[in-house]
Design a protein around this motif. Structure first.
Motif, short mmCIF file in Angstrom:
data_model
loop_
_atom_site.label_atom_id
_atom_site.label_comp_id
_atom_site.label_asym_id
_atom_site.label_seq_id
_atom_site.Cartn_x
_atom_site.Cartn_y
_atom_site.Cartn_z
N PHE A 27 8.13 -73.97 -12.38
CA PHE A 27 8.07 -74.74 -11.13
C PHE A 27 7.57 -76.12 -11.53
N LEU A 28 8.43 -77.22 -11.19
CA LEU A 28 8.31 -78.27 -11.68
C LEU A 28 7.63 -79.18 -10.47
N GLU A 29 7.94 -78.99 -9.31
CA GLU A 29 7.31 -79.68 -8.00
C GLU A 29 7.20 -78.46 -6.79
N THR A 30 6.64 -79.10 -5.86
CA THR A 30 6.34 -78.28 -4.59
C THR A 30 7.28 -77.47 -4.13
N LYS A 31 8.73 -78.41 -4.16
CA LYS A 31 9.83 -77.59 -3.48
C LYS A 31 10.04 -76.53 -4.38
N ASP A 32 9.90 -76.33 -5.72
CA ASP A 32 10.26 -74.94 -6.38
C ASP A 32 9.37 -74.09 -5.92
N PHE A 33 7.97 -74.21 -5.94
CA PHE A 33 7.16 -73.12 -5.23
C PHE A 33 7.59 -72.73 -4.23
N ARG A 35 10.64 -72.86 -2.67
CA ARG A 35 11.96 -72.28 -3.02
C ARG A 35 11.70 -70.50 -3.30
N PHE A 36 10.92 -70.50 -4.60
CA PHE A 36 10.55 -69.40 -4.79
C PHE A 36 10.21 -68.34 -3.47
N ILE A 37 8.77 -68.83 -3.10
CA ILE A 37 8.52 -68.04 -1.92
C ILE A 37 9.54 -67.73 -0.77
N PHE A 38 10.63 -68.43 -0.58
CA PHE A 38 11.46 -68.35 0.33
C PHE A 38 12.47 -67.10 0.10
N LEU A 39 12.68 -67.23 -1.23
CA LEU A 39 13.47 -66.29 -1.91
C LEU A 39 12.67 -64.70 -1.98
N LEU A 40 11.50 -65.01 -2.26
CA LEU A 40 10.66 -63.46 -2.26
C LEU A 40 10.47 -62.90 -0.76
N MET A 57 2.24 -69.21 -10.79
CA MET A 57 1.53 -70.28 -11.83
C MET A 57 2.68 -71.06 -12.33
N PRO A 58 2.31 -72.38 -12.81
CA PRO A 58 3.45 -73.01 -13.30
C PRO A 58 4.28 -72.51 -14.41
N ASN A 59 3.89 -71.49 -15.11
CA ASN A 59 4.96 -71.05 -16.09
C ASN A 59 5.31 -69.40 -15.94
N HIS A 60 4.71 -68.85 -15.10
CA HIS A 60 4.83 -67.47 -14.81
C HIS A 60 4.44 -67.05 -13.30
N VAL A 61 5.17 -65.78 -12.88
CA VAL A 61 4.80 -65.14 -11.66
C VAL A 61 3.99 -63.84 -11.54
N HIS A 62 3.12 -63.54 -10.61
CA HIS A 62 2.58 -62.22 -10.59
C HIS A 62 2.82 -61.74 -9.19
N LEU A 63 3.42 -60.50 -9.30
CA LEU A 63 3.58 -59.83 -7.80
C LEU A 63 2.87 -58.58 -7.88
N MET A 64 2.30 -58.06 -6.76
CA MET A 64 1.88 -56.50 -6.75
C MET A 64 2.63 -56.20 -5.52
N LEU A 65 3.52 -55.11 -5.55
CA LEU A 65 4.48 -54.66 -4.47
C LEU A 65 4.47 -53.08 -4.59
N ILE A 151 0.91 -75.91 5.24
CA ILE A 151 2.18 -76.05 4.33
C ILE A 151 2.84 -74.76 4.60
N LEU A 152 2.27 -73.42 4.46
CA LEU A 152 3.07 -72.37 4.35
C LEU A 152 3.02 -71.57 5.69
N ASP A 153 2.54 -72.13 6.59
CA ASP A 153 2.49 -71.23 8.03
C ASP A 153 3.85 -70.67 8.27
N ASP A 154 5.04 -71.48 8.18
CA ASP A 154 6.30 -71.03 8.73
C ASP A 154 6.80 -69.66 7.72
N LEU A 155 5.96 -69.16 6.50
CA LEU A 155 6.64 -68.34 5.60
C LEU A 155 5.76 -67.12 5.72
N SER A 156 6.31 -66.18 6.10
CA SER A 156 5.77 -64.71 6.32
C SER A 156 6.13 -63.82 5.22
N CYS A 157 5.52 -64.06 4.21
CA CYS A 157 5.71 -63.11 2.99
C CYS A 157 4.82 -61.96 3.03
#
Length: 158
Positions: A27-33, A35-40, A57-65, A151-157
């Motif tokens: 994740f190099l910029e805000t749009k990358d984060f 985008r990943f949340i959108f894809l999630l 995190m900048p170089n990794h992702v944690h998920l609990m699902l 900033i994230l209100d529109d994303l219901s993850c």
């Protein structure tokens, strides 16, 4: 040498970790984060799993699902990692692997480690000195659960 088979079970909760290749940032910029949340979120709708916690995190992702069918876990992670890799490589004019090895998955027993795992995942930025506390880091499930990030209100993850 062949890989050891991954243990997957129906109706099971997992802590997933996927790391950038050679521990490099994914994740190099805000749009990358975002985008990943959108894809999630898109994967969540498509595969109908329960998402309890996440942290980007900048170089990794944690998920609990939690998945109903064990085979769903592989499809979720393939879709999520491939979709984000295609986005990242196109955006930054890269080729090849984005993620290091295959994702790690640990079975979480709901009655023993469930809430500790959520706390561990959401407090990652604090332990890595990326934020003073979990409320100050916008890319984890805490801000969704407590509705603290405009900033994230529109994303219901979650």
């Amino acid at each position: 040498m062949p890989r050891i088979a991954r243990i997957t079970l129906d109706n099971t909760c997992y802590h997933i970790i996927t790391r950038g290749n050679q521990k490099q940032p994914v994740f190099l910029e805000t749009k990358d984060f975002r985008r990943f949340i959108f894809l999630l979120n898109r994967c969540k709708r498509r595969f109908k799993f329960k998402l309890y916690s996440f942290c980007l995190m900048p170089n990794h992702v944690h998920l609990m699902l939690e998945v109903e069918k064990s085979a769903t876990l592989q499809r979720i992670m393939r879709s999520l990692n491939l979709s984000y890799t295609l986005y990242f490589n196109f955006k930054y004019n890269k080729v090849g692997h984005l993620w290091q090895d295959r994702y790690k998955s640990r079975i979480i027993e709901k009655d023993k480690y469930f809430f500790k795992c959520i706390e561990y995942i959401e407090s990652n930025p604090q332990r890595a000195c990326l934020a003073k506390d979990i409320t100050a880091y916008p890319w984890n499930s805490y801000v969704f659960r407590t509705n603290q990030s405009a900033i994230l209100d529109d994303l219901s993850c979650v």
